[in-house]
Design a protein around this motif. Structure first.
Motif, short mmCIF file in Angstrom:
data_model
loop_
_atom_site.label_atom_id
_atom_site.label_comp_id
_atom_site.label_asym_id
_atom_site.label_seq_id
_atom_site.Cartn_x
_atom_site.Cartn_y
_atom_site.Cartn_z
N GLN A 86 0.83 -1.21 0.00
CA GLN A 86 0.00 0.00 0.00
C GLN A 86 0.86 1.25 0.00
N ILE A 87 1.96 1.23 0.77
CA ILE A 87 2.87 2.38 0.82
C ILE A 87 3.43 2.67 -0.56
N MET A 88 3.86 1.62 -1.26
CA MET A 88 4.44 1.82 -2.60
C MET A 88 3.39 2.35 -3.57
N ALA A 89 2.16 1.84 -3.46
CA ALA A 89 1.11 2.29 -4.37
C ALA A 89 0.76 3.76 -4.13
N ILE A 90 0.67 4.17 -2.86
CA ILE A 90 0.29 5.54 -2.52
C ILE A 90 1.37 6.53 -2.94
N GLY B 259 3.95 5.86 -5.05
CA GLY B 259 4.53 5.59 -6.36
C GLY B 259 5.97 5.15 -6.27
N LEU B 260 6.29 4.35 -5.28
CA LEU B 260 7.67 3.92 -5.05
C LEU B 260 7.90 2.50 -5.55
N ARG B 261 9.14 2.19 -5.85
CA ARG B 261 9.56 0.82 -6.13
C ARG B 261 10.17 0.24 -4.84
N PRO B 262 10.28 -1.07 -4.73
CA PRO B 262 10.89 -1.64 -3.52
C PRO B 262 12.27 -1.05 -3.26
N GLY B 263 12.55 -0.73 -2.00
CA GLY B 263 13.84 -0.16 -1.66
C GLY B 263 13.85 0.39 -0.24
N PRO B 264 14.97 0.99 0.18
CA PRO B 264 15.11 1.49 1.55
C PRO B 264 14.05 2.53 1.94
N LEU B 265 13.59 3.33 0.98
CA LEU B 265 12.62 4.38 1.30
C LEU B 265 11.28 3.78 1.76
N GLY C 70 10.98 0.99 3.45
CA GLY C 70 11.22 0.61 4.85
C GLY C 70 11.18 1.80 5.78
N GLU C 71 11.72 2.91 5.33
CA GLU C 71 11.70 4.14 6.14
C GLU C 71 10.27 4.61 6.37
N ALA C 72 9.45 4.56 5.32
CA ALA C 72 8.04 4.96 5.44
C ALA C 72 7.28 4.00 6.37
N ARG D 289 8.53 2.30 8.85
CA ARG D 289 8.93 2.57 10.23
C ARG D 289 8.26 3.84 10.77
N PHE D 290 8.10 4.84 9.91
CA PHE D 290 7.40 6.05 10.33
C PHE D 290 5.97 5.72 10.76
N LEU D 291 5.26 4.94 9.96
CA LEU D 291 3.89 4.57 10.28
C LEU D 291 3.82 3.70 11.54
N LEU D 292 4.83 2.84 11.71
CA LEU D 292 4.85 1.99 12.90
C LEU D 292 5.04 2.83 14.15
N GLU D 293 5.96 3.80 14.12
CA GLU D 293 6.17 4.65 15.28
C GLU D 293 4.92 5.47 15.59
N THR D 294 4.23 5.92 14.53
CA THR D 294 2.98 6.65 14.73
C THR D 294 1.93 5.76 15.37
N ARG D 295 1.88 4.52 14.92
CA ARG D 295 0.93 3.55 15.49
C ARG D 295 1.23 3.29 16.96
N LEU D 296 2.51 3.17 17.29
CA LEU D 296 2.89 2.95 18.69
C LEU D 296 2.54 4.16 19.55
#
Length: 475
Positions: free
Chosen positions: A428-432, A434-440, A442-444, A446-453
């Motif tokens: 879903q992150i890649m679709a929203i 427009g990213l291809r698989p990669g470090p970015l 994972g960074e996104a 982690r941002f959502l995970l920290e927000t969830r926590l």
């Protein structure tokens, strides 16, 4: 300890039932001796459950197979070269071993295997007199060439031959002495203790895997403390867990115990009690018990005396986790055990301070996230680590942890806390964005995970809005 009459009755009942009745008749018909030996006979006199069926015989391995094959559902070589054949008969598994009369080199643990001709000769080469008991089948004749029954009733652990000879043959027997001391609540004969201390260096010829297995068996006993204390007393712990005796040099920062060593043994005792209370009937938890025993091994390396004489051990959790990983790796523990034990040690201080300043929901979520599948073990370890003799402080800490567990349960019910994930997955992150698989990606994530926590579940729509805002700000 059961009376002799009660033990004889139990052994008679065991010998007359399957599979022993059939095996005794077949070996006798083939002209070979057969005897129930060691642990089953010992345990019958101790009033303990008889689970393992260990048998010894005058028959050689090929003869054992010929006798057993027609009545066994399966049979296998446990070590044909060493004279042992295993078999399954119905619901029972048995091990049958040819009489042994091995010779040992002083430089090696590996024996020059030799088969013996008599039951008595086989028994005197065994580790301890209480394990050198046998019951001839089908005659039900008790054979006790070394006075094992007397030692059993005296609750004394002694070797059939002089301890130096026995431990010279197999140095691992020194660790087994510690295990039996704990498992059977028996006193080790002073001559045996003296030999253990004098011959401790010989343990160096024993493989790490065998030492590990014996340590696990010791920790699996109902109360390992007696055995661990014997290992420390004799110096054997220096070759098994040197970090444990090193704790005797340190006084804990709260001055509640003579030393950190005593505290660690108390934590182990309390962890086992909680393990049994919270999970009755479950098998012993090796990971939890190792973590309880080793949780403070980082203290000697982190000890600092502050101005005014206060003693601190800052970051001993982190240092201890590294030391535990190193020690358990040397003992050839598997990666999962090593990882779990070291992680528990790293987390064991996380709770303290909660009683003074209860966490936000975010803090509780992070506690659960960091513990992951070790959460229940961390609950037990943290509770067991409270060994203060100050009743008021003990009650306060216990109450605080009760509250923490209630909050975890409440949040878990509301938020599926045991499996905390962001509201959006990687696809879903890649679709929203427009990213291809990669470090970015994972960074996104982690941002959502920290927000969830921090805030709990957001919902997909709000999570997408936050994600887009984050992406713009990052750019």
């Amino acid at each position: 300890m059961e009376s002799v009459a009660a033990a004889v009755s139990r052994l008679r009942e065991l010998a007359s039932a399957e599979p022993l009745a059939t095996l005794a008749a077949r070996f006798e018909a083939a002209g070979h001796e057969l005897a129930l030996v060691g642990g089953p006979v010992r345990d019958a006199f101790l009033g303990r459950p008889v689970n393992d069926l260990d048998l010894t015989t005058s028959a050689r391995p090929d003869d054992i197979v010929r006798i057993v094959r027609p009545v066994a559902d399966a049979h296998w070589d446990i070590g044909r070269a060493f004279g042992t054949i295993g078999a399954r008969l119905g619901d029972h598994t048995v091990e049958i071993t040819t009489y042994r009369a091995d010779a040992y080199s002083p430089e090696s643990r590996k024996p020059e295997v030799a088969f013996g001709d008599s039951l008595e000769g086989d028994l005197v080469r065994r580790d301890f007199t209480m394990n050198a008991l046998a019951l001839r089948l089908p005659s039900l004749t008790l054979v006790d060439p070394s006075g094992g029954l007397d030692d059993l009733f005296a609750r004394r652990l002694m070797t059939p031959s002089p301890p130096e000879v026995s431990f010279g043959d197999d140095p691992l027997r020194m660790l087994r002495a510690a295990r039996f001391a704990a498992q059977l609540s028996v006193d080790v004969d002073p001559a045996v203790v003296e030999a253990m201390a004098r011959m401790r260096e010989r343990l160096s010829i024993v493989s790490a895997e065998r030492i590990r297995d014996e340590l696990v068996k010791l920790l699996a006993t109902a109360s390992p403390r007696r055995g661990l204390e014997l290992l420390v007393l004799t110096g054997l712990a220096d070759h098994v867990l040197p970090e444990l005796p090193a704790l005797r040099l340190e006084v804990d920062e709260h001055a509640h115990h003579k030393d950190v060593y005593e505290h660690s043994l108390t934590v182990l005792d309390q962890a086992i009690a909680l393990e049994n209370e919270r999970h009755p009937g479950s098998p012993p938890d090796t990971v939890l018990r190792l973590a309880a025993l080793l949780h403070d091994i980082g203290k000697p390396a982190t000890k600092k005396v502050e101005a005014g004489g206060a003693v601190t051990f800052h970051h001993h959790d982190i240092v201890g986790a590294k030391l535990a990983r190193k020690r358990l790796t040397a003992l050839r523990f598997d990666k999962d055990t090593i990882g779990a034990v070291s992680r528990l040690i790293e987390l064991h201080l996380r709770f303290f301070g909660y009683a003074d300043a209860p966490w936000t929901d975010s803090g509780v979520r992070r506690y659960v996230r960091d513990a992951d599948d070790l959460l229940e073990r961390l609950h037990i370890l943290t509770r067991a680590d409270v060994t203060t003799r100050n009743r008021r402080k003990e009650a306060r800490l216990r109450g605080a942890y009760d509250e923490l567990e209630r909050r975890i349960a409440a949040l878990a019910e509301q938020e599926e806390l045991a499996a905390i994930r962001p509201d959006l997955d990687g696809e879903q992150i890649m679709a929203i964005l427009g990213l291809r698989p990669g470090p970015l990606v994972g960074e996104a994530y982690r941002f959502l995970l920290e927000t969830r926590l921090d805030e709990g579940p957001l919902g997909a729509e709000e999570a997408e809005r936050r994600l887009r805002d984050w992406y713009v700000e990052r750019a």
